[in-house]
Structures are given as C-alpha cells and as structure tokens.
Design a protein around this motif. Structure first.
Motif, short mmCIF file in Angstrom:
data_model
loop_
_atom_site.label_atom_id
_atom_site.label_comp_id
_atom_site.label_asym_id
_atom_site.label_seq_id
_atom_site.Cartn_x
_atom_site.Cartn_y
_atom_site.Cartn_z
N TRP A 165 -9.92 13.06 4.50
CA TRP A 165 -9.59 11.86 5.27
C TRP A 165 -10.36 11.80 6.59
O TRP A 165 -10.64 10.72 7.10
N ARG A 166 -10.75 12.96 7.13
CA ARG A 166 -11.51 12.95 8.38
C ARG A 166 -12.46 14.15 8.39
O ARG A 166 -12.10 15.25 8.01
N ALA A 187 -7.80 5.05 1.13
CA ALA A 187 -9.26 5.11 1.17
C ALA A 187 -9.83 5.34 -0.22
O ALA A 187 -10.80 4.69 -0.63
N GLU A 192 -7.74 18.19 7.13
CA GLU A 192 -8.77 17.16 7.07
C GLU A 192 -9.43 17.08 5.70
O GLU A 192 -10.03 16.07 5.36
N SER A 236 -1.38 10.86 0.00
CA SER A 236 -2.43 11.86 0.18
C SER A 236 -2.27 12.92 -0.88
O SER A 236 -1.18 13.08 -1.45
N VAL A 271 -14.02 8.80 9.22
CA VAL A 271 -12.78 8.76 8.45
C VAL A 271 -13.03 8.02 7.13
O VAL A 271 -13.75 7.03 7.08
N SER A 272 -12.39 8.53 6.07
CA SER A 272 -12.60 7.94 4.75
C SER A 272 -12.10 6.50 4.67
O SER A 272 -12.68 5.69 3.96
N GLU A 273 -11.04 6.17 5.41
CA GLU A 273 -10.55 4.80 5.39
C GLU A 273 -11.63 3.84 5.90
O GLU A 273 -11.84 2.77 5.33
N SER A 288 -7.20 14.12 0.98
CA SER A 288 -7.65 12.73 0.82
C SER A 288 -6.59 11.77 1.32
O SER A 288 -5.42 12.11 1.44
N ALA A 289 -7.01 10.55 1.61
CA ALA A 289 -6.10 9.46 1.95
C ALA A 289 -6.15 8.48 0.78
O ALA A 289 -7.21 7.93 0.48
#
Length: 170
Positions: A76-77, A101, A94, A164, A19-21, A97-98
C-alpha cells in the motif's frame, strides 16, 4: 532500472512516498478519459498516445511495487530511494496490499486491454514481471488471481472482500 519503471512520470513521489491507491486512481482516470476520446480525430489520437504513455509508466511503477512482495500485489505504501535508485518498504505493514487500489488497478488494466483491442491505444507492450513478460491481458489475469487469493476471505460460507491482505484470519 527504476527510472525505466517510472518512465513518463515527471514527479512520481511526494516526499519519496508512493501509495498504491494513487497509482490505481490515476490509472483508472487515464483509461476512463481515454474511453471518451475518438481515435479517428487527430487531436484525440495525440491525447490517447500521451495517456497510454503515462498509463504504461504507472504500470511499470506498480510492477516495481509488486517485486519482492509475497502476495503478488503492490504494497500500500513504499518509498523511492533516489540514492539507491530503488523502491523500498520501511515496515512489514507497508507490504500489505490495499484492496481498493488492487481493484482500481485491475479495472484500469481491463480498460487498457479494451482500448488496445478497439484501436484507441496501441497494442499492449510487454511488461517485465519477474522472469516473465506480460501484456495488459496477462497483468489483468495476474491481478484477478492475486485479488482472489489475498483480498477475499471465506467466512460463514460467504466470500468477503477484505480491506487489505493483512486483515482477517490470515
């Protein structure tokens, strides 16, 4: 190769999921810890070298999450497929983007640039990004322009930071 992009990571995935976070949090933790060290001290210098090595591995992994993503931001994933030795997204959502992050990654890249300029980190390596190579500064500029283009929306004369690139009117 994906192995090179994830270099320095002993176990970059949890059940194949990235995950980007998590990437952004660890990048920020490493640069924040590095800013507290003294490169003049021998024991700190070794830690700084290790921090930068892991940080650079996270940067390469983040770039792997960006490849083939139209926004130019990490989805994000994603999942690491060990048989194909590549990162893949399993759904269109998926790819989104988040924003948290994206902001953590951009902030950590600015920190890394600062650390390299002050001599705590070695000079920034060039990271392969598509057809071009970018250092910390180039990646910071890339993230800033992509965040502005995809994570910010103008509403009623105000600029609103979205959670997002899939939220809002786009």
């Amino acid at each position: 190769s994906i192995e090179e992009q994830l270099a320095g990571q002993q176990r970059p995935t949890q059940f194949g999921q990235i995950v980007s976070e998590g990437m952004g949090y660890w990048m920020k933790i490493l640069t924040s810890a590095a800013r507290r060290l003294d490169p003049a001290k021998r024991e700190d210098k070794e830690l700084l070298r290790k921090y930068q090595e892991v940080f650079n591995g996270l940067v390469r992994g983040t770039i792997a999450m960006i490849n083939d993503n139209p926004s130019g931001l990490p989805g994000w994933r994603c999942y690491y497929n060990p048989e194909l030795k590549k990162i893949e997204f399993r759904s269109k959502q998926e790819h989104a983007s988040a924003t948290d992050a994206d902001l953590h990654i951009a902030d950590a890249l600015m920190d890394a640039e600062f650390l390299a300029n002050e001599g705590s980190f070695e000079a920034s390596p060039e990271f392969q990004y598509g057809e071009i190579k970018l250092d910390y500064t180039g990646l910071t500029n890339h993230f800033a322009s992509r965040i502005k283009a995809y994570d910010v929306e103008k509403m009623n004369g105000r600029h609103i930071l979205r959670v997002s690139d899939m939220w809002g009117s786009r």
